[in-house]
Design a protein around this motif. Structure first.
Motif: not given
Lengths: 596, 51
Positions: A141-142, B1-6, B33-38, B41-43
């Protein structure tokens, strides 16, 4: 072209394209790669750009000897690879499309169709058997779109890497791989370093002997070289040593400063100096070089209360791609209200781990002596390591090297029979471990030296990173002969009767002196350990940490003279006596610096 | 509330959380958490925006 016995190349070369991806100049054209895997079932990997449909379909027919392929594997939906999907499916009505869920939804957007009646949706870990060959799919992905999958053939050990490992340039042109691969990577994929790192991690678990990308040559030998570059690039590491200067100059004055700086850098041993006129040279090459080198100089003029447009575009290209981990020097020109440096600094604000050098090199329309002065300073700074490594230019007597030895900070406690005493010491090391021996070196001027020489025992308390400046004031800047340093402190005692601190330490050791070494100004006590306790998990405070985070800024405003770098004591006067001993912390003249 | 990975478009719905990755339903975006990743895609969190 044959890649393995069963895998054949069916891609095309494009020498007519003016701008690849709508933006990149490609003087040597572009290749759109596609491959056929001939097995019990026949699979085709991706399609090609819209203008080459017929040529591609002809290539496929030739490769299969007229047999109809069973599968079209769509790894990537960008139109330079996906444009002929519908044409293929018309030419081969019995073929099945294999792709990711996201890709099918993109097909609906591009072609109006999702091919529900003739498709296999695959995700990470899925496999597709062809006969001898079994394809497995890995999500990427990406890299550089969300739907991308890459494919691994375990039989021939081939990785079909989609756009990864590609480069500009058609396959019928001989050219160096790295340059056009780097320009391609940072231009197209540069923003997605983290995602490329994730893909490389997955690939590390595969036995890969050939890489078949969607652009550029098939890679068959020395794969470590290509993987190594991708690792460096995607981790935003520095690939080459040197300085890149990117500039804009309207009438030549900023350019003159840039040329003088480049000259100085070369004279001071910089192994490579790259100079780039952002208005006239390829922007993507400038971006590539900014990521290749670890030190860059940005030189531009104030324009419309902002910066010259090519520099703005250049810096935006860098920050969009997560530019980080580098050293930046700035050159600003401004004929009436200079703002360029301020604007550039603010554009780079969000970049991780970027060091912006001072001074900013400034021109007011044209270079003057101050400009040349700043150029000298900045070139020294940028070439500091080159100058130091070169025999002819190195300062071989730079005793500041001794400041880099590195120390922890400790409170050493003792008792003279009447009261407890303590002082701050950095010179503590373990010198042997069979048996354990700790060496503690103390200045003979300190009362504690006298006490320990007589009693033969001490406690070494390791200060942790949470120790406040008060600890240093209480134990470091006064004499225990006259003052009770422990006033206001709770006193805990170890088995040897000496004090250990109730807080701000991560451990302590009770030491018994086994040997004494007279070092003239100091005495070194070499000790055995009678008791040792670990109190917390916090890190030990280093001398560097103390200088950066704990020692308060000295009160030098408006004062003329010298300041002690250890404790901040200010000595006011024209000259510093050579034999000065800081009244607070006992350090000598070497630890004083002039107040600026 | 919804958030989207840009970066890739993945949606984080606070009401649903991301239980597969240990995030309970109802977890607010700022409490991730601060290290949360999508998960797609890992963003990192700084690449997310409000829907």
């Amino acid at each position: 072209m044959k890649i393995t016995t069963d895998i054949k190349y069916v891609g095309v070369n494009d020498h007519k394209i003016d701008l690849f991806e709508g933006q990149y100049d490609v003087p040597n054209g572009m290749a759109y790669n596609s491959y056929v895997i001939l097995d019990y079932k026949i699979a085709v990997m991706d399609s090609v750009d819209a203008r080459f449909g017929h040529e591609w379909l002809d290539n496929i027919a030739a490769a299969t000897g007229g047999k109809a392929p069973d599968y079209l594997i769509v790894q990537h939906m960008e139109p330079d690879h996906s444009a002929n999907i519908a044409n293929f499916l018309s030419a081969y009505p019995n073929a099945t499309v294999v792709s990711s869920d996201k890709a099918f939804r993109m097909m609906k957007n591009f072609f109006g169709k999702e091919f529900e009646d003739r498709r296999i949706v695959v995700k990470e870990g899925d496999t597709l058997p062809l006969g001898r060959h079994v394809l497995s799919f890995v999500a990427a992905p990406m890299v550089h779109w969300p739907e991308v999958i890459v494919t691994y053939d375990k039989t021939d050990k081939v990785l079909f890497s989609a756009d990864g490992f590609g480069k500009f340039g058609a396959l019928d042109v001989e050219e160096d791989w790295a340059c056009e691969a780097r320009r391609y990577y940072f231009g197209i994929v540069g923003k997605y370093g983290a995602q490329v790192q994730a893909l490389l991690k997955k690939a590390a678990g595969l036995d890969i002997q050939t890489i078949c990308p969607l652009h550029g040559p098939v890679l068959t030998e020395n794969l470590g070289y290509y993987l190594g570059l991708y690792d460096t690039w995607s981790a935003y590491g520095v690939e080459s040593d040197g300085v890149m200067i990117a500039y804009t100059s309207v009438y030549g004055h900023t350019k003159a400063a840039v040329e003088l700086l480049a000259e100085k850098l070369k004279a001071k041993g910089c192994p490579k100096v790259v100079v780039c006129d952002l208005a006239r040279e390829d922007m993507a090459e400038a971006v590539e070089d900014a990521f290749r080198y670890g030190k860059i100089v940005l030189a531009t003029t104030t324009y419309n209360a902002d910066i010259f447009p090519f520099m703005r575009a250049f810096i935006e290209h860098l920050t969009e791609r997560n530019y980080q981990n580098r050293t930046v020097a700035l050159v600003e020109n401004g004929s009436w209200a200079p703002l360029a440096a301020k604007v550039m600094k603010s554009m780079l604000e969000g970049c991780k781990n970027l060091t912006i050098l001072e001074p900013v090199i400034k021109l007011n329309s044209a270079m003057n002596d101050d400009t040349k002065d700043a150029i000298e300073k900045v070139s020294d700074e940028l070439c500091m390591d080159y100058l130091a490594k070169q025999d002819s230019t190195a300062n071989k007597n730079d005793l500041k090297a001794l400041f880099n030895i590195g120390y922890g900070l400790y409170v050493v406690t003792s008792n003279d029979g009447k009261k407890d005493n303590g002082l701050i010491v950095n010179t503590v090391s373990q010198v042997t471990n069979t048996p354990n021996r700790i060496a503690v070196t103390i200045n003979k001027q300190n009362y504690s030296h006298h006490v320990i020489k007589q009693t033969g025992k001490m406690n070494v308390n390791c200060l942790s990173v949470d120790a406040p400046f008060k600890v240093f004031e209480d134990f470091g800047f006064r004499s225990g002969r006259t003052v009770d340093k422990f006033e206001g402190w709770e006193k805990l005692r170890s088995d040897n009767g000496l004090v250990f601190l109730p807080k701000y330490i991560n451990s302590f050791m009770s030491l018994t002196v086994e040997n004494y070494v007279d070092l003239g100004t100091h005495g070194m006590f070499v000790c055995s350990v009678s008791e040792a306790r670990v109190i917390t998990d916090l890190d030990t405070m280093t001398y560097t940490y103390y200088q950066k985070n704990v020692k308060p800024k000295p009160q030098t405003e408006g004062k003329k003279g010298f300041v002690c770098k250890i404790c901040g004591y200010v000595y006011e006067g024209e000259t510093l006596p050579d034999d000065i001993v800081c009244p607070l912390c006992k350090h000598g003249a070497a630890d004083f610096e002039p107040i600026k | 509330m919804k958030y989207v990975c840009r970066l890739c478009g993945w949606e984080y719905d606070e009401a649903l959380g991301d239980p597969e990755n240990g995030i309970e339903p109802g977890t607010k975006f700022e409490d991730l958490p601060d290290d949360f990743a999508c998960p797609l895609c890992g963003a990192q969190k700084d690449e997310f925006g409000e829907e």
